[in-house]
Structure formats: C-alpha cells, structure tokens
Scaffold this motif. Structure first.
Motif, short mmCIF file in Angstrom:
data_model
loop_
_atom_site.label_atom_id
_atom_site.label_comp_id
_atom_site.label_asym_id
_atom_site.label_seq_id
_atom_site.Cartn_x
_atom_site.Cartn_y
_atom_site.Cartn_z
N VAL A 293 4.59 13.56 2.33
CA VAL A 293 5.33 12.34 2.78
C VAL A 293 4.54 11.68 3.97
N GLN A 294 3.99 12.65 4.93
CA GLN A 294 3.49 12.03 6.25
C GLN A 294 2.30 11.30 5.85
N LEU A 295 1.64 11.45 4.50
CA LEU A 295 0.38 10.79 4.39
C LEU A 295 0.70 9.37 3.73
N ARG A 296 1.68 8.82 3.73
CA ARG A 296 1.95 7.44 3.16
C ARG A 296 1.28 6.50 3.75
N ASP A 297 0.61 5.52 3.09
CA ASP A 297 0.00 4.51 3.43
C ASP A 297 -1.22 4.88 4.10
N THR A 298 -1.62 6.26 4.28
CA THR A 298 -2.77 6.36 4.93
C THR A 298 -3.96 6.92 3.86
N VAL A 299 -3.73 7.41 2.73
CA VAL A 299 -4.60 7.94 1.93
C VAL A 299 -4.08 7.98 0.42
N ARG A 300 -4.99 7.92 -0.38
CA ARG A 300 -4.51 8.24 -2.03
C ARG A 300 -4.88 9.70 -2.43
N VAL A 374 1.65 3.57 16.23
CA VAL A 374 0.27 3.22 15.92
C VAL A 374 -0.69 4.66 16.54
N VAL A 375 -0.15 5.11 17.52
CA VAL A 375 -1.10 6.22 17.87
C VAL A 375 -0.92 7.20 17.01
N ALA A 376 0.30 7.64 16.70
CA ALA A 376 0.33 8.86 15.80
C ALA A 376 -0.63 8.62 14.55
N GLN A 377 -0.17 7.29 13.74
CA GLN A 377 -0.94 7.01 12.51
C GLN A 377 -2.43 7.07 12.78
N SER A 378 -2.91 6.55 13.90
CA SER A 378 -4.36 6.65 14.29
C SER A 378 -4.82 8.09 14.29
N LYS A 379 -4.36 9.25 14.99
CA LYS A 379 -4.58 10.33 15.15
C LYS A 379 -4.53 11.04 13.87
N LEU A 380 -3.62 10.60 12.89
CA LEU A 380 -3.57 11.30 11.73
C LEU A 380 -4.52 11.01 10.74
N GLN A 440 -14.58 2.56 -9.53
CA GLN A 440 -14.79 1.25 -10.02
C GLN A 440 -13.03 0.62 -9.99
N GLU A 441 -12.09 1.52 -10.15
CA GLU A 441 -10.85 0.99 -10.32
C GLU A 441 -10.20 0.70 -8.91
N LEU A 442 -10.41 1.81 -7.99
CA LEU A 442 -9.52 1.54 -6.59
C LEU A 442 -10.29 0.68 -5.87
N PRO A 443 -9.50 -0.10 -5.03
CA PRO A 443 -10.02 -0.98 -4.26
C PRO A 443 -10.20 -0.35 -2.85
N PRO A 444 -11.22 -0.78 -2.04
CA PRO A 444 -11.40 -0.24 -0.73
C PRO A 444 -10.21 -0.31 0.00
N MET A 445 -10.11 0.42 1.06
CA MET A 445 -8.79 0.41 2.00
C MET A 445 -8.61 -0.68 2.60
N ASP A 446 -9.73 -1.51 2.98
CA ASP A 446 -9.40 -2.95 3.75
C ASP A 446 -9.43 -4.15 2.89
N ASP A 447 -9.47 -3.75 1.59
CA ASP A 447 -8.95 -4.85 0.63
C ASP A 447 -7.84 -5.15 0.47
N VAL A 448 -7.62 -6.68 0.09
CA VAL A 448 -6.34 -7.17 -0.12
C VAL A 448 -5.38 -6.32 -0.83
N LEU A 449 -5.92 -5.86 -2.08
CA LEU A 449 -5.16 -5.05 -2.98
C LEU A 449 -4.51 -3.93 -2.56
N SER A 450 -5.54 -3.25 -1.63
CA SER A 450 -4.81 -2.21 -0.88
C SER A 450 -3.68 -2.45 0.13
N LYS A 451 -3.94 -3.44 0.70
CA LYS A 451 -2.81 -3.90 1.56
C LYS A 451 -1.38 -4.21 0.97
N LEU A 452 -1.68 -4.55 -0.56
CA LEU A 452 -0.36 -5.01 -1.24
C LEU A 452 0.21 -3.72 -1.82
N GLU A 453 -0.71 -2.71 -1.97
CA GLU A 453 -0.23 -1.51 -2.50
C GLU A 453 0.38 -0.62 -1.59
N ARG A 454 0.51 -0.88 -0.25
CA ARG A 454 1.20 -0.22 0.90
C ARG A 454 2.76 -0.59 0.78
#
Length: 454
Positions: A293-300, A374-380, A440-454
């Motif tokens: 649960v702690q990896l939410r919005d951070t990784v796939r 933000v600090v905790a997320q950046s560290k993780l 090919q399927e997964l969008p990069p993390m900085d892509d707009v689709l990744s931001k919508l996925e969060r």
C-alpha cells in the motif's frame, strides 16, 4: 504486537479497512476485472485501543524481577504489563503465564482484550496456531477487537501463514455469534462503496416482489371464482394472465434479489483477499521493509509467481528491457512457490523496535499524513530500484494460491499480475509476461497517461 502505555492507555493502535481493489485483463484473465484498488487504496482507519505496554519505570508490583510480591497487589493491568516486559526480554513462556494470570483477576473489558490478544501473540511466537486462533476468536467476539489489527501486527506474521489464520479470517468474514460481526460490517461498508446502487436495487426488488405478492393474494380468489364460473365471475383468460404476470414477477424479482446477495458475498470474499494482499511486505534494495500500500502512485509492481526456473528466466528476460521498464516505473516482485524463508527479525517483543518502526510505518492516520509528505515520497522513490524481495514468502504464496483457486486456475501454475499506479490490475494471466509488449504498452512515468493513472 501492538503496544500502548499503561496506566494512561493513551496510545491508540488499530486501523480499520476501507480499501477496495480491482482486476483487468486482455487474454483470459485469472483475476476477475473490476473497479477496485488492489493494494494501494486509501485507508480511513478507526483509532482503536489495543493493548497495554509497560512504562519505562514499572511499579514494584509489576516488575518481573520481584516474583515474591504479595498476591494481593496483583491486578490484571500489572500482570499484562509484566507479561509485556517478559516478552520483550525473550521470556515468552513466562509472559504467557502473566497474561493467563491477568485473565483470572477479574479484568475489565479493555484488560481482557489486551490479555487475550497478547496471549495469542505468545502462542503464535511458540508456533501454537490453534491456541492463538482461539484467543483471537474470543477477543473478536467478546471484546470488540478489530480484525485489521490481526492483519497488521508484525508479531502475528507467522500466524498469518498458518491454516488456522485462514479459517479465522473466513469465520470473521461470515460473522456470527462465535466470532462477532465487526469484520463483516467493515467488509459490507467497503462493498457498498464499490457498488453504491446495490442497496437501492435490492430495495426495489424487495418492494416490487412484495407488491406482486399482495396482488397475487387478491388475484388467487378471483382465479378460483373464474374457474367455477357463474353469474358475476371474472373473465378466466384475463384473470389467469394477471396471476401469471404476478407470479412470474415474484420469481424474477426474488431471483434478482438473491443474485445481488450472491454478488455481494463474492465481492466481500475478494475484498478480504485483497486486503490481505495490501499488507504483504516487501524489502527494497536498501533493506527497507514496506507494505504494498505504501508504493501507491510510485511504481507499477509486476508480481511474478511460479516455479523457480520460470521466475528466474522471466527475471533474466526482464533485465534486457531494464532501462525501458524503469522509465515506466516497473518494480519486479518474484514469488517462488515452495520457497518459504524464515523472515529475519530483530529483537522480539510486543511491538517493533524504533528501527523497525521507521522501516515499517503505521498504516493508520499517521501514515496517511506521512504518505502526503513530499519529503517522505521522495525518499521512498530514491530507495526503489528494479527488484524487491518478498518478506514472509509463505503469506505471499498462500494469497496467490487462494486467488488461483477462486479464479479456476490450478494452484501452482505460473502466473503474473501487473498493477497500475493507482493499484488496479492492468493485466494478469497464466505464464510469464512478454516484456517487449509491456515496454510498448506502459506509458513512461512522466507521461500524461501515467499522471491520469494515479
């Protein structure tokens, strides 16, 4: 084991479950598609007093070093505190005796809950799964223990890998006089969030079925009169048609009502399994232990489960696409069936050490605050690499096998689960994934689709 300070009893421990989960798939999924979050969903936990812990300066009457203290000075609270001190020092059997003594001293409900829960943790530490389950069952039924406490406490990790835990969890899901209904109520609340109009549909099904039943009650005498004939008798064809419509409506509406109940039960079973998955621990490359649960919005996370040869080969193939997969936030989670390593633990006691506490933060209100930092997320993010190691592999394997059984997949088959940033299942299936296709399927993390996925 959860800890609170006595006698002020001012530390609150437990959390309440409220995270939903989901599943999606292209080719023949073995996870049912849905709209729920698998391991990442937000949690709104109820603060709940769990157990006592000894103060830094225990009183003479509760000190384990004074066994000859007068019996008259013993209280349930002092025995619980003494038991906690003994357990912290590794004297588990002596601590168990103290908790049993506390139960014989006419404890109040909070003291009883503390004694039974801590007694269960002692039994779990000693490998006595049945006795641990019996103590937890009493605490759940009679003293309002929240089941989420059992799911969260690291001192019960060994118990959660036993068949006795699975039986206890199923009993709690079904509810009843033997175990209480608090966990089932929590599951129903989550189910209502996931299907907010189910209750409305069930109400209308019941109301219309009742109306059809009342209409049938008045139609049957008219039908009998129509069969008898005579002056003033209603038309037989019309009356028969009305009766058939009413009876057919009752059958259809009752069937829909029962179907909704069945779907609700299936959903609660899935929520129960997913809630277990959300708490499964991982060890990152920096040796930090986190829950999914702690990896939410951070990784796939991509869970690879199966035989050692299959998982190893899939990991080797993934390494060829390492750069592209890292750009897309992929974190590999290998689960090898039959590889039940004993997790490395530090000092035993009724609660994590200060070092462990920083490694495995609370999932309660404190975590919700920290997760938004933000600090905790950046560290993780800085600690996450390409691969994570499972902690308590037995728990991981048990969850995957249960999921396979529920979805009609032979337990032990190679399977994979690809999760989205928001926790929903993007893809799941038999065998191992095609990494080129995933790149090919997964969008990069900085892509707009990744931001919508969060």
């Amino acid at each position: 084991m959860a800890v609170a300070t006595a006698p002020s009893l001012n530390r609150h421990f437990l959390r309440r479950v409220s995270n939903p989960y989901s599943r999606v798939k292209k080719r023949r999924p073995w996870l049912t598609p849905g709209d729920s979050t698998l391991y990442y969903s937000r949690r709104n936990w109820d603060s709940h007093l769990l157990v006592f812990a000894s103060s830094s300066s225990p009183s003479p009457s509760s000190s384990p070093s004074s066994p000859n203290s007068p019996t008259d000075d013993l209280t349930a609270e002092s025995c619980v505190n003494t038991g906690l001190n003994l357990f912290k020092r590794g004297r588990v059997k002596d601590g168990l005796v103290q908790f049993e003594t506390a139960l014989s001293l006419n404890p109040n409900p909070i003291e009883s809950q503390a004694a039974y829960y801590n007694k269960a943790c002692c039994h779990a530490y000693l490998g006595e799964g049945k006795k641990a389950a019996d103590c937890l069952r009493i605490a759940l039924r009679d003293y309002n223990l929240k089941f989420a406490t059992i799911l969260n406490d690291p001192d019960l990790a060994s118990f959660r890998a036993l068949p006795e835990f699975k039986e206890l969890q199923e009993e709690a899901r079904l509810g009843g006089e033997d175990i209480g209904n608090s966990f089932r109520r929590d599951l129903k609340l989550i189910s209502e969030v996931r299907a907010p109009f189910r209750g409305v549909r069930k109400f209308f099904y019941f109301a219309f079925a009742a109306a059809a039943g009342i209409s049938t009650f008045f139609t049957v005498p008219r039908l009998i009169q129509a069969f008898r004939g005579g002056d003033g008798a209603p038309d037989l064809l019309e009356t028969t048609g009305n009766a058939a419509i009413n009876i057919g409506g009752i059958v259809v509406l009752v069937s829909l009502f029962l179907w909704e109940n069945k779907k609700e039960e299936e959903q609660m079973v899935q929520i129960n399994r997913d809630e277990t998955l959300s708490r499964l621990p991982l060890r990152l490359s920096t040796n930090r232990v986190v829950e999914l649960v702690q990896l939410r919005d951070t990784v796939r996370p991509v869970i690879l489960a199966g035989k050692k040869e299959s998982v190893t080969l899939a990991m080797q193939k993934a390494d060829r696409f390492r750069t592209e997969l890292l750009r897309r936030g992929v974190l590999l989670v290998p689960v090898v069936f039959g590889e039940r390593k004993t997790p490395v633990t530090g000092k035993k006691g009724f609660g994590a050490s200060s070092k462990a506490a920083t490694s495995l933060p609370s999932i309660g209100e404190d975590f919700d605050t920290r997760a938004q930092s933000v600090v905790a997320q950046s560290k993780l993010k800085g600690e996450i690499r390409f691969k994570a190691e499972t902690v308590s592999p037995g728990e991981w394997e048990r969850w995957i096998r249960d999921q396979q059984t529920s979805e009609g997949v032979d337990p032990g088959d190679d399977v994979y689960i690809i999760l989205r940033l928001d926790g929903r299942v993007r893809r799941s299936g038999r065998g191992m994934p095609d990494w080129a296709e995933i790149s090919q399927e997964l969008p990069p993390m900085d892509d707009v689709l990744s931001k919508l996925e969060r």
